[in-house]
Design a protein around this motif. Structure first.
Motif, PDB file in Angstrom:
ATOM      1  N   PHE A 129     -16.816   7.302 -56.440  1.00  0.00           N
ATOM      2  CA  PHE A 129     -16.506   5.944 -56.889  1.00  0.00           C
ATOM      3  C   PHE A 129     -15.137   5.538 -56.345  1.00  0.00           C
ATOM      4  N   ARG A 130     -15.146   5.048 -55.134  1.00  0.00           N
ATOM      5  CA  ARG A 130     -13.898   4.764 -54.421  1.00  0.00           C
ATOM      6  C   ARG A 130     -13.093   3.645 -55.055  1.00  0.00           C
ATOM      7  N   LYS A 131     -13.796   2.711 -55.735  1.00  0.00           N
ATOM      8  CA  LYS A 131     -13.082   1.535 -56.245  1.00  0.00           C
ATOM      9  C   LYS A 131     -12.451   1.794 -57.605  1.00  0.00           C
ATOM     10  N   VAL A 132     -12.884   2.847 -58.273  1.00  0.00           N
ATOM     11  CA  VAL A 132     -12.327   3.162 -59.585  1.00  0.00           C
ATOM     12  C   VAL A 132     -11.088   4.033 -59.381  1.00  0.00           C
ATOM     13  N   LYS A 133     -10.077   3.797 -60.224  1.00  0.00           N
ATOM     14  CA  LYS A 133      -8.859   4.598 -60.125  1.00  0.00           C
ATOM     15  C   LYS A 133      -8.907   5.737 -61.133  1.00  0.00           C
ATOM     16  N   ALA A 147     -13.433 -10.996 -72.860  1.00  0.00           N
ATOM     17  CA  ALA A 147     -12.020 -11.363 -72.963  1.00  0.00           C
ATOM     18  C   ALA A 147     -11.134 -10.338 -72.263  1.00  0.00           C
ATOM     19  N   ALA A 148     -11.435  -9.041 -72.497  1.00  0.00           N
ATOM     20  CA  ALA A 148     -10.650  -8.013 -71.820  1.00  0.00           C
ATOM     21  C   ALA A 148     -11.152  -7.898 -70.389  1.00  0.00           C
ATOM     22  N   ASP A 149     -10.284  -8.223 -69.436  1.00  0.00           N
ATOM     23  CA  ASP A 149     -10.765  -8.185 -68.060  1.00  0.00           C
ATOM     24  C   ASP A 149     -10.424  -6.867 -67.388  1.00  0.00           C
ATOM     25  N   PHE A 150      -9.908  -5.918 -68.170  1.00  0.00           N
ATOM     26  CA  PHE A 150      -9.561  -4.624 -67.598  1.00  0.00           C
ATOM     27  C   PHE A 150      -9.962  -3.527 -68.585  1.00  0.00           C
ATOM     28  N   LYS A 151     -10.556  -2.492 -68.065  1.00  0.00           N
ATOM     29  CA  LYS A 151     -11.047  -1.437 -68.949  1.00  0.00           C
ATOM     30  C   LYS A 151     -10.413  -0.100 -68.561  1.00  0.00           C
ATOM     31  N   ALA A 152      -9.718   0.511 -69.496  1.00  0.00           N
ATOM     32  CA  ALA A 152      -9.101   1.820 -69.269  1.00  0.00           C
ATOM     33  C   ALA A 152      -9.838   2.855 -70.120  1.00  0.00           C
ATOM     34  N   CYS A 153     -10.242   3.948 -69.486  1.00  0.00           N
ATOM     35  CA  CYS A 153     -11.068   4.928 -70.185  1.00  0.00           C
ATOM     36  C   CYS A 153     -10.385   6.295 -70.211  1.00  0.00           C
ATOM     37  N   PHE A 154     -10.603   7.030 -71.312  1.00  0.00           N
ATOM     38  CA  PHE A 154      -9.926   8.314 -71.509  1.00  0.00           C
ATOM     39  C   PHE A 154     -10.940   9.401 -71.820  1.00  0.00           C
ATOM     40  N   VAL A 155     -10.824  10.538 -71.152  1.00  0.00           N
ATOM     41  CA  VAL A 155     -11.677  11.688 -71.437  1.00  0.00           C
ATOM     42  C   VAL A 155     -10.810  12.769 -72.086  1.00  0.00           C
ATOM     43  N   TYR A 156     -11.184  13.158 -73.318  1.00  0.00           N
ATOM     44  CA  TYR A 156     -10.396  14.147 -74.070  1.00  0.00           C
ATOM     45  C   TYR A 156     -11.111  15.489 -74.135  1.00  0.00           C
ATOM     46  N   VAL A 157     -10.348  16.551 -74.110  1.00  0.00           N
ATOM     47  CA  VAL A 157     -10.920  17.892 -74.205  1.00  0.00           C
ATOM     48  C   VAL A 157     -11.151  18.292 -75.664  1.00  0.00           C
ATOM     49  N   THR A 211      -9.693  -0.370 -74.239  1.00  0.00           N
ATOM     50  CA  THR A 211      -9.652   1.081 -73.991  1.00  0.00           C
ATOM     51  C   THR A 211     -10.850   1.743 -74.644  1.00  0.00           C
ATOM     52  N   VAL A 212     -11.370   2.742 -73.969  1.00  0.00           N
ATOM     53  CA  VAL A 212     -12.517   3.492 -74.457  1.00  0.00           C
ATOM     54  C   VAL A 212     -12.179   4.965 -74.311  1.00  0.00           C
ATOM     55  N   GLY A 259     -18.229   0.663 -65.664  1.00  0.00           N
ATOM     56  CA  GLY A 259     -17.284  -0.416 -65.396  1.00  0.00           C
ATOM     57  C   GLY A 259     -15.850  -0.138 -65.795  1.00  0.00           C
ATOM     58  N   CYS A 260     -15.477   1.124 -65.915  1.00  0.00           N
ATOM     59  CA  CYS A 260     -14.078   1.439 -66.177  1.00  0.00           C
ATOM     60  C   CYS A 260     -13.272   1.151 -64.900  1.00  0.00           C
TER      61      CYS A 260
END
Lengths: 306, 354
Positions: free
Chosen positions: B106-110, B22-32, B61-62, B84-85
C-alpha cells in the motif's frame, strides 16, 4: 535462615493457584468431562474477586464472590456440553476466550487501582516461631483451603460412595446410565466444583499473589493446571507434588539467576516445565496403573438414548 | 417550484454527506496489548487520545488491541490499510516485518513503526531513548541504596533492554564505583505473578532498590510490602507504591503522534528514522519522590544536563563487562551501536543471555 523461610513462602504462594485449579479440573475430568476453560474461569474469578473487594471493601466478600462467579460461568460450559452435547474441546476453548474478553470488560475501570490483600493468619506466639512459624501458622487462608482440598478430594474420590460413582461415570457413562445413575446431574456438579476451584485460584491471584487487577493476569496458569492433571495421571497427591515442584523450580531458577550462576536464563525459564514433566512422567511410568487411572470416557459427549 | 425543491433536497443531502465524512483524515493504531494494561500500550493509547483531542473533529482515530506479533499482525495492519487509514502506527517491536510487508503493498498509506529499525519510502521508524531515564535512576539508586546492590527485573535480552541495564549501571557508578546490579530475566513482558516472584527473589538476596523492564505494577507492590524503594516503568506507578516509587520513566507519545499526523495532513511527511529522548518530550520522568532533597537535586541536575546535551549516558571511558575497552575517554557511542547493543558494561553482575 530467614531467607529459607522467605523462599518457601514464595514457593507456596506460586504453587497454590496451580494446585487449586488443577484439583478442580481433576474432579471434572474424573467424571469424564474435559473442560479446557480453566484459564477463562480462573481469570473470571480473579476479576470478580478484585472488583467485589474494591467495591465492598471486604476481601472476604471478594473471595466468596469469585468462587460463585466462576462456578456460574462454568455452568455455561455445562449447558453447552452436557445439556446440548456440543464438542467439549471447542466449548472449553471458547469458554477461555470468552472469559479473557469478558474479564477485560468487567475490570476495565479497575486497572491500576491499589488492591486489598486477604489478611494472613496470625496466631500470637505460634506465627513467630523462627523458620517454621510463618510457614505453618502465618499464611493466607487460601493456602490452608488448598491443602484441605487435597485431602478432601482424595477422601471423596477414593473413600466415598459418591466418589466411586463419579469415577464410574468417568470410566463408562453408558453403563453408569444403565445402572440408573444420573450421569448429567453428576457431571454438572463436577463442572460446578471445577469452576468454583478455578474461581478460588483466580481470587488467590488478585487477592493474595499480586493484589491488583490487570487484563489477562492469569498468564497461562490455567493451562499449566490442565497439564498438571494429565501428567499427574489424575491422582490428587501427584497434583500436589507437581504443583509444588513447578512452583519450587520456578522460584529456584529466579534465585539462581539473582545469585549469578552462569546458566542461560532461557534454559532456566524452561526448567520448571521440563522438571515437572520429567518427574511426573517417571512417577507415572507404570502404564497399566496409568491406564487404570485415566477416565475412559474423557471428552466423549453423552446423550442418553433412552 | 418543483425544481427548487429538488435542489434543496440535493443540497441538504450533500450537507449530510459532508457531515458523515467530517473527519477527512484517519489515523490508525495497532496495539500489542490491551489499552488498559497500565504500562506500554496504555501509554500509546494516551498518545492517540491526545492527538484526537488536538485535531478536534478533523482526525478520526481507530485502534485495535491485543494483536499478537506474527501473522495476526499482517492481517490487522492490512485490514487497516484497506479500510482507508491515511497513517498507521504499529506499536511493538515484533510488528516490524509485518508492517514493512504491508507498507510495500500500500504505497499511498503512510506507516510508522515503534522501536524497530527498518524503514521504507512510506515507512518511518520511531523510538524513544528510554535509557536516558535509566541513567538517572541508576544515580538515584546508588544514593539511596544502603547495601549498594540493586535488582533489575528484565524481560527479553533485546538491545532496548540491554541499553537500560547498562545505562542504569553507568549512572550508579558515577555515585558509587562499586555499585552492584543483580539481573533476573523473566522472559515475558507481562506476567504479574512472575514479576512479583522475581521481585521477592531479588529482595531475599539482599537488594534494597528494585527496577523493572516489564509492564505490570506487581514488583512495585512487592517492594512496598517489603519496605524498599523501586522505580516505575512506562507509566507512573505511584498509585501502586505511594511511599515506594522514587521516580518512573513515563512514555509520552502524544506530541510525536500530533507532529506526524500534522505532517501527513499537510503533505510534509517524509520517511525517517527518529530516536527522540528527554529533550523532545517523548519520555518524561515522574516526580522525584520519597528521597532527600540533595538526591532530588542531583537527579534534576542530571536530567537537565541530558536535556541540554551536555551529558550522554554512553560516554567513555567505558569498558565492556570483561574489562576490554569499549569507548575511549570522551567518546560517545553512536546510535548504530546502541541500537544493536548486545553486551554488558563492566559492573553488571549477570551473564547476558545470547
Amino acid at each position: 535462615m530467614e531467607i529459607a523461610e522467605n523462599i518457601l513462602l514464595t514457593i507456596a504462594t506460586a504453587s497454590t493457584p496451580l494446585l487449586i485449579a488443577a484439583l478442580g479440573e481433576l474432579v471434572v475430568e474424573r467424571s469424564g468431562v474435559l473442560n479446557l476453560g480453566v484459564e477463562g474461569m480462573m481469570v473470571m474469578g480473579a476479576v470478580c474477586g478484585f472488583v467485589l473487594t474494591a467495591t465492598t471493601g471486604s476481601p472476604w466478600l471478594g473471595l466468596i464472590g469469585a468462587v460463585f462467579a466462576a462456578a456460574l460461568f462454568s455452568l455455561l460450559f455445562g449447558f453447552l456440553t452436557l445439556s446440548i452435547a456440543t464438542n467439549q474441546v471447542a466449548s472449553g476453548l471458547s469458554l477461555t476466550l470468552l472469559g479473557l474478553g469478558l474479564s477485560g470488560l468487567i475490570g476495565e475501570k479497575f486497572v491500576g487501582i491499589a488492591g486489598q490483600k486477604l489478611p494472613s493468619l496470625y496466631i500470637p506466639g505460634l506465627s513467630d516461631i523462627p523458620l517454621i512459624g510463618r510457614l505453618v501458622f502465618g499464611q493466607d487462608p487460601i493456602f490452608y483451603i488448598s491443602l484441605a482440598l487435597v485431602v478432601g478430594v482424595m477422601w471423596f474420590l477414593f473413600r466415598t460412595r459418591a466418589g466411586l460413582t463419579l469415577r464410574a461415570i468417568g470410566d463408562n457413562h453408558e453403563s453408569a446410565h444403565a445402572l440408573g445413575i444420573g450421569v448429567i446431574r453428576a457431571r454438572y456438579l463436577a463442572v460446578l466444583f471445577g469452576g468454583a476451584c478455578a474461581g478460588l485460584a483466580g481470587a488467590h491471584l488478585s487477592l493474595v499473589y499480586t493484589p491488583q487487577w490487570v487484563e489477562n493476569m492469569t498468564s497461562g496458569r490455567g493451562w499449566i493446571a490442565l497439564a498438571l492433571v494429565v501428567f499427574a495421571s489424575w491422582r490428587p497427591w501427584r497434583v500436589l507434588a507437581g504443583a509444588y515442584l513447578f512452583g519450587g523450580v520456578t522460584i529456584g531458577q529466579l534465585h539462581a539467576q539473582a545469585l549469578g550462576v552462569g546458566i542461560p536464563s532461557q534454559l532456566l525459564s524452561a526448567l520448571p516445565y521440563l522438571a515437572t514433566i520429567a518427574v511426573l512422567v517417571i512417577i507415572s511410568r507404570n502404564r497399566r496403573l496409568t491406564l487404570l487411572n485415566t477416565p475412559a470416557s474423557l471428552g466423549r459427549p453423552f446423550v442418553p438414548n433412552r | 417550484m418543483k425544481r427548487s425543491l429538488s435542489v434543496l433536497i440535493a443540497s441538504v443531502a450533500l450537507a449530510l454527506a459532508g457531515n458523515v465524512t467530517a473527519a477527512d483524515f484517519k489515523a490508525c493504531f495497532v496495539y500489542v496489548g490491551s489499552k488498559t494494561d497500565g504500562g506500554w500500550t496504555q501509554a500509546h493509547d494516551i498518545g492517540r487520545l491526545e492527538a484526537e483531542k488536538h485535531f478536534g473533529g478533523k482526525v478520526e482515530t481507530v485502534f485495535v488491541e491485543n494483536i499478537a506479533e506474527g501473522p495476526d499482525a499482517d492481517r490487522a495492519i492490512e485490514r487497516f490499510a484497506r479500510s482507508g487509514c491515511d497513517i498507521i502506527f504499529t506499536t511493538s517491536f515484533g510488528f516490524m516485518d509485518p508492517t514493512l510487508k504491508v507498507a510495500k503493498k500500500f504505497r499511498k498509506v503512510k506507516f510508522e513503526h515503534a522501536t524497530g529499525y527498518k524503514t521504507a519510502d512510506n515507512l518511518t521508524s520511531y523510538n524513544s531513548r528510554f535509557y536516558e531515564g535509566r541513567y538517572i535512576q541508576g544515580q538515584i539508586a546508588a544514593k539511596m541504596s544502603k547495601q549498594g546492590v540493586a535488582g533489575y527485573i528484565a524481560s527479553f535480552p533485546i538491545p532496548e533492554v540491554v541499553q537500560g541495564i547498562n545505562a542504569f549501571v553507568l549512572g550508579a557508578q558515577t555515585v558509587n564505583p562499586d555499585f552492584k546490579l543483580k539481573v533476573v530475566w523473566v522472559n515475558t513482558w507481562f506476567d504479574a505473578g512472575k514479576e512479583a516472584d522475581a521481585a521477592k527473589a531479588l529482595i531475599d538476596q539482599g537488594v534494597d532498590i528494585l527496577t523493572q523492564h516489564t509492564d505490570s505494577t506487581a514488583p512495585m507492590q512487592v517492594a512496598a510490602e517489603r519496605g524498599i524503594h523501586a522505580f516505575g516503568q512506562a507509566s507512573d506507578m505511584i498509585a501502586a507504591g505511594p511511599k515506594t516509587q522514587l521516580t518512573a520513566i513515563i512514555d509520552t507519545w502524544g506530541a510525536y503522534y500530533i507532529k506526524r499526523i500534522e505532517a501527513a495532513m499537510n503533505g510534509t511527511w517524509k520517511s525517517q528514522s527518529t530516536w527522540d529522548g528527554l529533550v523532545d518530550g517523548i519520555l518524561t520522568m515522574a516526580p522525584y519522590t520519597n528521597m532527600p532533597d540533595d538526591v532530588k537535586a542531583m537527579a534534576m541536575n542530571t536530567e537537565a544536563k541530558i536535556r541540554s546535551g551536555d551529558l550522554a549516558p554512553f560516554t567513555g571511558p567505558i569498558n565492556k563487562q570483561d574489562g576490554t575497552p569499549w569507548l575511549k575517554a570522551g567518546e560517545r557511542a553512536d546510535d548504530g551501536t546502541l541500537l544493536g547493543l548486545n553486551f554488558y558494561v563492566q559492573g553488571v553482575d549477570d551473564k547476558l543471555p545470547q
